[in-house]
Scaffold this motif. Structure first.
Motif, PDB file in Angstrom:
ATOM      1  N   PHE A  10     -68.187 -33.175  27.074  1.00  0.00           N
ATOM      2  CA  PHE A  10     -68.013 -33.763  28.444  1.00  0.00           C
ATOM      3  C   PHE A  10     -67.819 -32.723  29.568  1.00  0.00           C
ATOM      4  CE2 PHE A  10     -65.202 -35.580  31.646  1.00  0.00           C
ATOM      5  CZ  PHE A  10     -65.856 -36.543  32.373  1.00  0.00           C
ATOM      6  N   LEU A  11     -68.185 -32.701  30.542  1.00  0.00           N
ATOM      7  CA  LEU A  11     -67.814 -31.885  31.689  1.00  0.00           C
ATOM      8  C   LEU A  11     -67.817 -32.830  32.928  1.00  0.00           C
ATOM      9  CD1 LEU A  11     -69.575 -29.915  29.665  1.00  0.00           C
ATOM     10  CD2 LEU A  11     -69.394 -28.465  31.973  1.00  0.00           C
ATOM     11  N   ASP A  12     -66.759 -32.810  33.772  1.00  0.00           N
ATOM     12  CA  ASP A  12     -66.671 -33.686  34.937  1.00  0.00           C
ATOM     13  C   ASP A  12     -67.247 -33.028  36.075  1.00  0.00           C
ATOM     14  OD1 ASP A  12     -64.816 -31.743  35.990  1.00  0.00           O
ATOM     15  OD2 ASP A  12     -63.071 -33.170  36.206  1.00  0.00           O
ATOM     16  N   GLU A  13     -67.391 -33.720  37.172  1.00  0.00           N
ATOM     17  CA  GLU A  13     -68.204 -33.218  38.254  1.00  0.00           C
ATOM     18  C   GLU A  13     -67.376 -31.794  38.861  1.00  0.00           C
ATOM     19  OE1 GLU A  13     -64.893 -35.904  40.186  1.00  0.00           O
ATOM     20  OE2 GLU A  13     -66.474 -35.758  38.071  1.00  0.00           O
ATOM     21  N   VAL A  14     -66.471 -31.522  38.891  1.00  0.00           N
ATOM     22  CA  VAL A  14     -65.560 -30.443  39.254  1.00  0.00           C
ATOM     23  C   VAL A  14     -65.879 -29.339  38.393  1.00  0.00           C
ATOM     24  CG1 VAL A  14     -63.673 -29.241  39.692  1.00  0.00           C
ATOM     25  CG2 VAL A  14     -63.997 -31.658  40.151  1.00  0.00           C
ATOM     26  N   MET A  15     -66.151 -29.459  37.037  1.00  0.00           N
ATOM     27  CA  MET A  15     -66.564 -28.710  36.076  1.00  0.00           C
ATOM     28  C   MET A  15     -67.958 -28.255  36.124  1.00  0.00           C
ATOM     29  SD  MET A  15     -64.926 -26.786  33.634  1.00  0.00           S
ATOM     30  CE  MET A  15     -65.556 -25.299  34.381  1.00  0.00           C
ATOM     31  N   MET A  16     -68.802 -29.110  36.395  1.00  0.00           N
ATOM     32  CA  MET A  16     -70.309 -28.917  36.482  1.00  0.00           C
ATOM     33  C   MET A  16     -70.346 -28.192  37.877  1.00  0.00           C
ATOM     34  SD  MET A  16     -71.879 -30.057  33.977  1.00  0.00           S
ATOM     35  CE  MET A  16     -73.558 -29.592  34.640  1.00  0.00           C
ATOM     36  N   ARG A  17     -69.655 -28.581  38.771  1.00  0.00           N
ATOM     37  CA  ARG A  17     -69.800 -27.314  40.027  1.00  0.00           C
ATOM     38  C   ARG A  17     -69.500 -26.248  39.680  1.00  0.00           C
ATOM     39  NH1 ARG A  17     -67.420 -30.516  43.151  1.00  0.00           N
ATOM     40  NH2 ARG A  17     -65.333 -29.658  43.230  1.00  0.00           N
ATOM     41  N   ALA A  18     -68.320 -26.068  38.788  1.00  0.00           N
ATOM     42  CA  ALA A  18     -67.930 -24.534  38.995  1.00  0.00           C
ATOM     43  C   ALA A  18     -68.859 -23.942  37.902  1.00  0.00           C
ATOM     44  CB  ALA A  18     -66.526 -24.520  38.013  1.00  0.00           C
ATOM     45  N   CYS A  19     -69.614 -24.453  36.785  1.00  0.00           N
ATOM     46  CA  CYS A  19     -70.536 -23.910  35.973  1.00  0.00           C
ATOM     47  C   CYS A  19     -72.176 -23.616  36.474  1.00  0.00           C
ATOM     48  CB  CYS A  19     -70.588 -24.914  34.900  1.00  0.00           C
ATOM     49  SG  CYS A  19     -69.425 -24.912  33.533  1.00  0.00           S
ATOM     50  N   ASN A  20     -72.333 -24.548  37.422  1.00  0.00           N
ATOM     51  CA  ASN A  20     -73.436 -24.044  38.264  1.00  0.00           C
ATOM     52  C   ASN A  20     -73.199 -22.760  38.949  1.00  0.00           C
ATOM     53  OD1 ASN A  20     -74.909 -26.431  37.402  1.00  0.00           O
ATOM     54  ND2 ASN A  20     -74.395 -27.435  39.302  1.00  0.00           N
ATOM     55  N   ARG A  21     -72.046 -22.535  39.841  1.00  0.00           N
ATOM     56  CA  ARG A  21     -71.726 -21.223  40.441  1.00  0.00           C
ATOM     57  C   ARG A  21     -71.872 -20.088  39.528  1.00  0.00           C
ATOM     58  NH1 ARG A  21     -67.419 -23.789  44.799  1.00  0.00           N
ATOM     59  NH2 ARG A  21     -68.625 -25.185  46.032  1.00  0.00           N
ATOM     60  N   TYR A  22     -70.974 -20.307  38.620  1.00  0.00           N
ATOM     61  CA  TYR A  22     -70.719 -19.061  37.727  1.00  0.00           C
ATOM     62  C   TYR A  22     -71.913 -18.843  36.929  1.00  0.00           C
ATOM     63  CZ  TYR A  22     -68.144 -16.167  34.635  1.00  0.00           C
ATOM     64  OH  TYR A  22     -67.444 -15.140  33.690  1.00  0.00           O
ATOM     65  N   SER A  23     -72.575 -19.725  36.343  1.00  0.00           N
ATOM     66  CA  SER A  23     -73.683 -19.336  35.318  1.00  0.00           C
ATOM     67  C   SER A  23     -75.249 -19.491  35.787  1.00  0.00           C
ATOM     68  CB  SER A  23     -73.571 -20.306  34.092  1.00  0.00           C
ATOM     69  OG  SER A  23     -72.442 -20.101  33.540  1.00  0.00           O
ATOM     70  N   GLY A  24     -75.248 -19.858  37.356  1.00  0.00           N
ATOM     71  CA  GLY A  24     -76.444 -19.936  37.897  1.00  0.00           C
ATOM     72  C   GLY A  24     -77.326 -21.087  37.371  1.00  0.00           C
ATOM     73  N   LEU A  25     -76.528 -22.205  37.453  1.00  0.00           N
ATOM     74  CA  LEU A  25     -77.400 -23.244  36.877  1.00  0.00           C
ATOM     75  C   LEU A  25     -77.552 -24.221  38.269  1.00  0.00           C
ATOM     76  CD1 LEU A  25     -75.328 -24.149  33.852  1.00  0.00           C
ATOM     77  CD2 LEU A  25     -77.474 -22.944  33.805  1.00  0.00           C
ATOM     78  N   SER A  26     -78.366 -25.233  37.885  1.00  0.00           N
ATOM     79  CA  SER A  26     -78.760 -26.023  38.883  1.00  0.00           C
ATOM     80  C   SER A  26     -78.583 -27.606  38.468  1.00  0.00           C
ATOM     81  CB  SER A  26     -80.240 -26.085  39.531  1.00  0.00           C
ATOM     82  OG  SER A  26     -81.089 -26.152  38.442  1.00  0.00           O
ATOM     83  N   TYR A  27     -77.708 -27.906  37.909  1.00  0.00           N
ATOM     84  CA  TYR A  27     -77.643 -29.299  37.216  1.00  0.00           C
ATOM     85  C   TYR A  27     -76.861 -30.141  38.308  1.00  0.00           C
ATOM     86  CZ  TYR A  27     -78.591 -27.639  32.540  1.00  0.00           C
ATOM     87  OH  TYR A  27     -79.312 -27.121  31.206  1.00  0.00           O
ATOM     88  N   THR A  28     -77.046 -31.535  38.310  1.00  0.00           N
ATOM     89  CA  THR A  28     -76.504 -32.437  39.350  1.00  0.00           C
ATOM     90  C   THR A  28     -75.148 -32.288  38.973  1.00  0.00           C
ATOM     91  OG1 THR A  28     -78.291 -33.823  39.264  1.00  0.00           O
ATOM     92  CG2 THR A  28     -76.377 -34.792  40.067  1.00  0.00           C
ATOM     93  N   GLU A  29     -74.456 -32.361  40.110  1.00  0.00           N
ATOM     94  CA  GLU A  29     -72.797 -32.135  40.068  1.00  0.00           C
ATOM     95  C   GLU A  29     -72.230 -33.578  39.805  1.00  0.00           C
ATOM     96  OE1 GLU A  29     -71.642 -29.563  43.118  1.00  0.00           O
ATOM     97  OE2 GLU A  29     -72.687 -27.872  42.312  1.00  0.00           O
ATOM     98  N   GLN A  30     -72.282 -34.080  38.527  1.00  0.00           N
ATOM     99  CA  GLN A  30     -71.449 -35.263  38.222  1.00  0.00           C
ATOM    100  C   GLN A  30     -71.104 -35.418  37.084  1.00  0.00           C
ATOM    101  OE1 GLN A  30     -75.964 -37.367  37.543  1.00  0.00           O
ATOM    102  NE2 GLN A  30     -74.556 -38.434  38.809  1.00  0.00           N
ATOM    103  N   PRO A  31     -70.355 -36.126  36.356  1.00  0.00           N
ATOM    104  CA  PRO A  31     -69.908 -36.461  35.246  1.00  0.00           C
ATOM    105  C   PRO A  31     -71.094 -36.308  34.196  1.00  0.00           C
ATOM    106  CG  PRO A  31     -68.518 -38.023  36.312  1.00  0.00           C
ATOM    107  CD  PRO A  31     -69.760 -37.391  37.237  1.00  0.00           C
TER     108      PRO A  31
END
Length: 481
Positions: free
Chosen positions: A275-296
């Motif tokens: 599980f990754l919450d929306e804050v963690m998804m936003r961080a992973c998108n930025r850090y790892s160059g991903l484009s997932y929806t930023e939600q739980p």
């Protein structure tokens, strides 16, 4: 909880001034050099500083000397020398711990075991392998390539296998393959006085045993306070025929965690469910160059036969849909799956990048699956009220999750809010029948919570075991108890 208290802080200052170090003499250092060789003993300030901290936020407490033994015989002789001189001993592996377990709060000698890095015996038909303490999980799995076997316990960091045993590590695969407790069959341990112990008997590797007390289990999770783990015999598992990974988002934390609980209740043999919450998804998108929806979001992986994986995916998809989850974003090729899980394992560094220059502290509670939704929701509310940045990530398949708390250690107010939040979270987990640590250990910061968790009788029993094996309190003193 998360920070060194006054008592420990004063102890650090007292020992750093050189008090109670009568053992630190030229003759003693010469004795260490005689065993390990002159180039394998160092008292250089920079070297000691490097060996006084791990990945945690705890202050650096460097040892007085560092040794690099090459064999178990050297570990035994070095331990005997330290024991006879009253010198504290601190095991050191890859330094990836998160609870200050390598800090030398009373000074002493750090044993860096990374040069003992041999894979000693592989038994493919028995699904076992024996390794020295310098062997990391990635090195082992690289060695196993082509054998059809792998070691699945994956804490994220490329930790050493013996270090993982010492902290009872787990990780993303634990929901299906178990933690180190379920995957270690035997340990070789050098006790504080230099004696050599084989916890399951020398050269033994049965899948189960009812012979006497479970000494192997005693040392798993002991965090270097009872002895040096110098060999580990671990279980291996067959590489599955088919592996498929997927990502899906949810409108709320409740929906994501409800899906997790329902997947487990349906007895779907899922290999990973993170599980990754929306804050963690936003961080992973930025850090790892991903484009997932930023939600739980849930990261999932399925292992088995082609047919079996198809059935798992279908059943999981129905549950996700019933909780308003998105369509699966698939990662089927090895390269795509590796990229997905690398992003998950880089969550710590992705979180730190949200507030450059700040320090991080990772909480580590584990609760019964049935109580996970309410605990997560209460924790999210607590983060908002405390005005803290704390992305949440977790091995929700076994009820274990982490808040990666970002703070400025020079900001007294923020530091205090982090400390109080961590205490509340630990006690919130205890209140629903959980634990203050699912995999990181007690280390320096959670000793009071350990007392609250296990009670006085259990704690006294642990102290008696410690006193029996380490009567001089020289093995990693100041940790756990």
């Amino acid at each position: 909880m998360a920070f060194l208290g006054r008592t420990l802080g004063s102890a650090v200052r007292r020992y750093s001034r050189g008090a109670a170090k009568e053992w630190l003499t030229g003759d003693f250092l010469d004795a260490l050099r005689a065993v390990a060789g002159p180039t394998n003993v160092s008292t250089a300030a920079a070297v000691c500083e490097q060996h006084g901290h791990d990945e945690s936020m705890h202050r650096c407490c460097p040892p007085d000397a560092v040794v690099w033994p090459q064999t178990v015989e050297q570990v035994s002789l070095l331990a005997s020398a330290c024991y006879s001189h009253g010198a504290p001993m601190i095991p050191f592996g890859t330094g990836t711990g998160l609870e200050g377990g390598v800090s030398a709060v009373q000074g002493g000698v750090c044993f860096n075991l990374t040069q003992m890095d041999q894979i000693l015996e592989l038994n493919t038909e028995d699904f076992t392998v024996t390794v020295e303490p310098g062997v990391t999980r990635k090195a082992l799995n690289h060695f196993l390539r082509g054998s059809g076997l792998w070691f699945p316990v994956d804490p994220g960091a490329d930790a050493s296998l013996c270090g993982m045993a010492a902290t009872s590590a787990s990780g993303t695969n634990a929901v299906r393959y178990g933690t180190m407790r379920q995957n270690v069959l035997n340990l070789q341990v050098v006790l504080p006085d230099g004696k050599l112990l084989h916890t399951g008997g020398q050269n033994r590797r049965p899948r189960k045993s009812a012979a006497g007390y479970n000494l192997t289990g005693l040392f798993i999770g002991s965090e270097g306070t009872l002895g040096f783990i110098t060999q580990a015999t671990v279980r291996l598992h067959g590489i599955p025929e088919a592996t498929v990974a997927a990502v899906c988002g949810f409108p709320s934390v409740q929906a994501a965690v409800d899906s997790t609980v329902q997947i487990l209740q349906a007895s779907i043999p899922i290999a990973r469910i993170e599980f990754l919450d929306e804050v963690m998804m936003r961080a992973c998108n930025r850090y790892s160059g991903l484009s997932y929806t930023e939600q739980p979001t849930l990261f999932l992986e399925f292992h088995g036969s082609q047919r079996g994986v198809g059935e798992q995916v279908e059943a999981t998809g129905e549950i996700v849909k019933s909780n308003d989850g998105s369509e699966f974003a698939w990662a089927q090729e090895q390269e795509d799956r590796a990229r997905l899980w690398t992003a998950r394992h880089n969550a710590w560094y992705a979180a730190l990048a949200l507030r450059p220059g700040r320090k991080g502290y990772s909480t580590d509670v584990c609760v019964p699956i049935s109580r996970l939704p309410e605990v997560l929701l209460e924790t999210k509310k607590d983060l908002l009220e405390s005005q803290l940045t704390g992305p949440i990530v977790g091995h929700v398949g076994d009820g274990n999750f982490h808040c990666l708390l970002l703070h400025d250690p020079e900001d007294v107010d923020e530091k205090g809010r982090v400390e109080e939040f961590a205490k509340r979270l630990g006690r919130r987990a205890l209140a629903v029948g959980g634990t203050c640590t699912g995999e990181h250990g007690i280390g320096l910061g959670k000793r009071q919570l350990l007392r609250e968790e296990v009670g006085e009788v259990a704690l006294s029993t642990m102290q008696q075991i410690k006193a029996a094996l380490d009567p001089k309190n020289l093995m990693n003193p100041g940790k756990v108890l």
